[in-house]
Scaffold this motif. Sequence first.
Motif, PDB file in Angstrom:
ATOM      1  N   ALA A 175      66.426 -57.208 -35.741  1.00 54.96           N
ATOM      2  CA  ALA A 175      67.694 -57.478 -36.545  1.00 54.96           C
ATOM      3  C   ALA A 175      67.721 -56.954 -37.910  1.00 54.96           C
ATOM      4  CB  ALA A 175      67.596 -58.957 -36.425  1.00 54.96           C
ATOM      5  N   GLU A 176      66.711 -56.800 -38.498  1.00 54.42           N
ATOM      6  CA  GLU A 176      67.058 -56.299 -39.791  1.00 54.42           C
ATOM      7  C   GLU A 176      66.959 -54.772 -39.823  1.00 54.42           C
ATOM      8  OE1 GLU A 176      63.852 -55.223 -43.581  1.00 54.42           O
ATOM      9  OE2 GLU A 176      63.645 -56.870 -42.411  1.00 54.42           O
ATOM     10  N   PHE A 177      66.499 -54.018 -38.481  1.00 53.60           N
ATOM     11  CA  PHE A 177      66.861 -52.610 -38.429  1.00 53.60           C
ATOM     12  C   PHE A 177      68.206 -52.317 -38.211  1.00 53.60           C
ATOM     13  CE2 PHE A 177      67.762 -49.613 -35.002  1.00 53.60           C
ATOM     14  CZ  PHE A 177      67.568 -48.593 -35.611  1.00 53.60           C
ATOM     15  N   THR A 178      68.925 -53.364 -37.244  1.00 56.52           N
ATOM     16  CA  THR A 178      70.168 -53.090 -36.988  1.00 56.52           C
ATOM     17  C   THR A 178      71.063 -53.267 -38.206  1.00 56.52           C
ATOM     18  OG1 THR A 178      70.366 -55.349 -36.270  1.00 56.52           O
ATOM     19  CG2 THR A 178      70.161 -53.503 -34.464  1.00 56.52           C
TER      20      THR A 178
ATOM     21  N   SER B 138      67.092 -55.455 -46.829  1.00 54.16           N
ATOM     22  CA  SER B 138      67.453 -54.154 -46.166  1.00 54.16           C
ATOM     23  C   SER B 138      67.642 -53.095 -46.988  1.00 54.16           C
ATOM     24  CB  SER B 138      68.954 -54.565 -45.308  1.00 54.16           C
ATOM     25  OG  SER B 138      69.751 -54.734 -46.274  1.00 54.16           O
ATOM     26  N   GLY B 139      68.033 -53.303 -48.342  1.00 59.76           N
ATOM     27  CA  GLY B 139      68.113 -52.353 -49.381  1.00 59.76           C
ATOM     28  C   GLY B 139      66.729 -51.610 -49.678  1.00 59.76           C
ATOM     29  N   HIS B 140      65.823 -52.895 -49.697  1.00 58.72           N
ATOM     30  CA  HIS B 140      64.482 -52.525 -50.386  1.00 58.72           C
ATOM     31  C   HIS B 140      63.633 -51.581 -48.991  1.00 58.72           C
ATOM     32  CE1 HIS B 140      60.285 -54.080 -51.360  1.00 58.72           C
ATOM     33  NE2 HIS B 140      60.264 -52.746 -51.741  1.00 58.72           N
ATOM     34  N   SER B 141      64.154 -51.794 -47.877  1.00 65.60           N
ATOM     35  CA  SER B 141      63.687 -50.925 -46.668  1.00 65.60           C
ATOM     36  C   SER B 141      64.179 -49.879 -46.673  1.00 65.60           C
ATOM     37  CB  SER B 141      64.058 -51.802 -45.304  1.00 65.60           C
ATOM     38  OG  SER B 141      63.362 -53.105 -45.355  1.00 65.60           O
ATOM     39  N   HIS B 142      65.553 -49.402 -47.074  1.00 58.56           N
ATOM     40  CA  HIS B 142      65.878 -48.248 -47.372  1.00 58.56           C
ATOM     41  C   HIS B 142      64.804 -47.377 -48.230  1.00 58.56           C
ATOM     42  CE1 HIS B 142      69.293 -49.016 -45.238  1.00 58.56           C
ATOM     43  NE2 HIS B 142      70.029 -49.579 -45.991  1.00 58.56           N
ATOM     44  N   LEU B 143      64.408 -47.868 -49.339  1.00 62.00           N
ATOM     45  CA  LEU B 143      63.659 -47.124 -50.317  1.00 62.00           C
ATOM     46  C   LEU B 143      62.360 -47.139 -49.669  1.00 62.00           C
ATOM     47  CD1 LEU B 143      64.709 -49.216 -53.428  1.00 62.00           C
ATOM     48  CD2 LEU B 143      65.826 -47.262 -52.511  1.00 62.00           C
ATOM     49  N   THR B 144      61.604 -47.988 -49.172  1.00 63.99           N
ATOM     50  CA  THR B 144      60.431 -47.841 -48.591  1.00 63.99           C
ATOM     51  C   THR B 144      60.151 -46.811 -47.526  1.00 63.99           C
ATOM     52  OG1 THR B 144      60.138 -50.304 -49.001  1.00 63.99           O
ATOM     53  CG2 THR B 144      58.586 -49.358 -47.755  1.00 63.99           C
ATOM     54  N   LYS B 145      61.409 -46.997 -46.678  1.00 61.69           N
ATOM     55  CA  LYS B 145      61.184 -45.767 -45.732  1.00 61.69           C
ATOM     56  C   LYS B 145      61.153 -44.385 -46.422  1.00 61.69           C
ATOM     57  CE  LYS B 145      63.711 -43.647 -41.725  1.00 61.69           C
ATOM     58  NZ  LYS B 145      64.764 -43.758 -40.760  1.00 61.69           N
ATOM     59  N   VAL B 146      61.659 -44.147 -47.529  1.00 61.39           N
ATOM     60  CA  VAL B 146      61.547 -42.774 -47.984  1.00 61.39           C
ATOM     61  C   VAL B 146      60.190 -42.451 -48.572  1.00 61.39           C
ATOM     62  CG1 VAL B 146      62.573 -41.386 -49.926  1.00 61.39           C
ATOM     63  CG2 VAL B 146      64.023 -42.386 -48.508  1.00 61.39           C
ATOM     64  N   THR B 147      59.805 -43.537 -49.433  1.00 58.04           N
ATOM     65  CA  THR B 147      58.308 -43.390 -50.380  1.00 58.04           C
ATOM     66  C   THR B 147      57.334 -43.405 -49.228  1.00 58.04           C
ATOM     67  OG1 THR B 147      58.607 -45.817 -50.662  1.00 58.04           O
ATOM     68  CG2 THR B 147      59.374 -44.290 -52.419  1.00 58.04           C
ATOM     69  N   GLN B 148      57.496 -44.004 -48.071  1.00 54.91           N
ATOM     70  CA  GLN B 148      56.245 -43.881 -47.187  1.00 54.91           C
ATOM     71  C   GLN B 148      56.440 -42.574 -46.350  1.00 54.91           C
ATOM     72  OE1 GLN B 148      56.860 -47.396 -44.553  1.00 54.91           O
ATOM     73  NE2 GLN B 148      55.604 -48.883 -45.905  1.00 54.91           N
ATOM     74  N   ASN B 149      57.491 -42.113 -46.413  1.00 59.70           N
ATOM     75  CA  ASN B 149      57.433 -40.872 -45.217  1.00 59.70           C
ATOM     76  C   ASN B 149      57.529 -39.264 -46.139  1.00 59.70           C
ATOM     77  OD1 ASN B 149      57.208 -41.731 -42.453  1.00 59.70           O
ATOM     78  ND2 ASN B 149      59.079 -43.160 -43.642  1.00 59.70           N
ATOM     79  N   VAL B 150      58.250 -39.682 -47.444  1.00 62.73           N
ATOM     80  CA  VAL B 150      58.075 -38.259 -48.118  1.00 62.73           C
ATOM     81  C   VAL B 150      57.032 -38.281 -49.192  1.00 62.73           C
ATOM     82  CG1 VAL B 150      59.615 -37.069 -49.773  1.00 62.73           C
ATOM     83  CG2 VAL B 150      60.683 -38.432 -47.883  1.00 62.73           C
ATOM     84  N   PRO B 151      56.215 -37.212 -48.963  1.00 65.41           N
ATOM     85  CA  PRO B 151      55.158 -37.211 -49.947  1.00 65.41           C
ATOM     86  C   PRO B 151      55.407 -37.208 -51.434  1.00 65.41           C
ATOM     87  CG  PRO B 151      54.669 -35.689 -48.086  1.00 65.41           C
ATOM     88  CD  PRO B 151      56.068 -36.217 -48.036  1.00 65.41           C
ATOM     89  N   SER B 152      54.857 -38.132 -52.080  1.00 64.56           N
ATOM     90  CA  SER B 152      55.149 -37.791 -53.688  1.00 64.56           C
ATOM     91  C   SER B 152      55.104 -36.534 -54.192  1.00 64.56           C
ATOM     92  CB  SER B 152      54.226 -38.874 -54.382  1.00 64.56           C
ATOM     93  OG  SER B 152      52.774 -38.499 -54.328  1.00 64.56           O
ATOM     94  N   LYS B 153      54.184 -35.723 -53.783  1.00 66.96           N
ATOM     95  CA  LYS B 153      54.198 -34.315 -54.469  1.00 66.96           C
ATOM     96  C   LYS B 153      55.507 -33.438 -53.972  1.00 66.96           C
ATOM     97  CE  LYS B 153      49.121 -33.434 -54.284  1.00 66.96           C
ATOM     98  NZ  LYS B 153      48.006 -32.791 -53.836  1.00 66.96           N
TER      99      LYS B 153
END
Length: 316
Positions: free
Chosen positions: A305-308, A174-189
């Motif tokens: 379940a992972e989302f919750t 779940s901690g990894h998912s938190h990070l991935t959500k940000v990098t997938q949606n916030v453009p690196s620029k």
Amino acid sequence: MSGIANTIARSGGNASTERAPKTSAPALGALQGSLASIREIDPSLIDDWGPKDRLDEFTAVNAEEDDEGFEALKNSIRDGGQQVPILVRRSKSADGRFEAIYGRRRLKACRELDIKVRANVQDVDDATALLAKGLENAARRNLSFYEKARFAEAIQAAGHESATVRQVLNLSASGHSHLTKVTQNVPSKVGDLIGAAPKSGRPRWTDLAELFLERKLTEQVAIDVLAKLSASLTSDDRLDALIKEATKRGAKTTNVSREITPMEGVTIKAGRGSLSLSVKKSGANAKFATWLESNLEDIIKRSYAEFTDIDSGDEN
């Protein structure tokens, strides 16, 4: 980073002198080696290795006062010598050369001082090297949430599995998912222009990711807003200012669906009111479509379940 992941962010304390890392991690202790492994090496013979482990090495905005921190490190080495060796391994592609696993700043300082660098030479594989990289930096600097996210992204982009990312950064799924959500949606620029934001945890970065995910903020609008901010603002201030400006503008949500094709024959459509998945049952994906049809219900249940778990998890 907590655990292994304290890799990249700026330290809140005095960075003016070299300090031996404080860690009881057995993997790092094993790699510290004996005095016989310590050599003085010409910095020109050492190449970088692996994914970047500091935000200031792959973004345009460094953590506050980082330049001063590097100059203090260089002065410390000039005046008192290099107290803490870097870790290197012999190059796999060129005889007589080495690859730096950790200690890039010390290596850079020795290059600029035109002196040899003290290095611990160990023969380690990629997985062990990556773990050592995270462990050593964990003992030195506290990783901001965004820096951790970018480091996780860099590790995976270098070809490592998610399990390796979680081990190196001491993350749960779940901690990894938190990070991935940000990098997938916030453009690196956009992240480059914001910076490390060492005082901003998951909630603020998730707020920003949601603005992009909901199409309430675009990359170009974010870049324009950040370009108008005062250069004196800290990275935390830039993050807050961008979120507030996007909220204040009440950016209009576009009615145009966003379409993603993660692989041939598979299409995900995200509109304002719905999300749909389509998989062709013919051609190269026929078997995958059949398998997915049989397993999709379980996949959705596990994902929910992972989302919750994520949604009710820690706020940092």
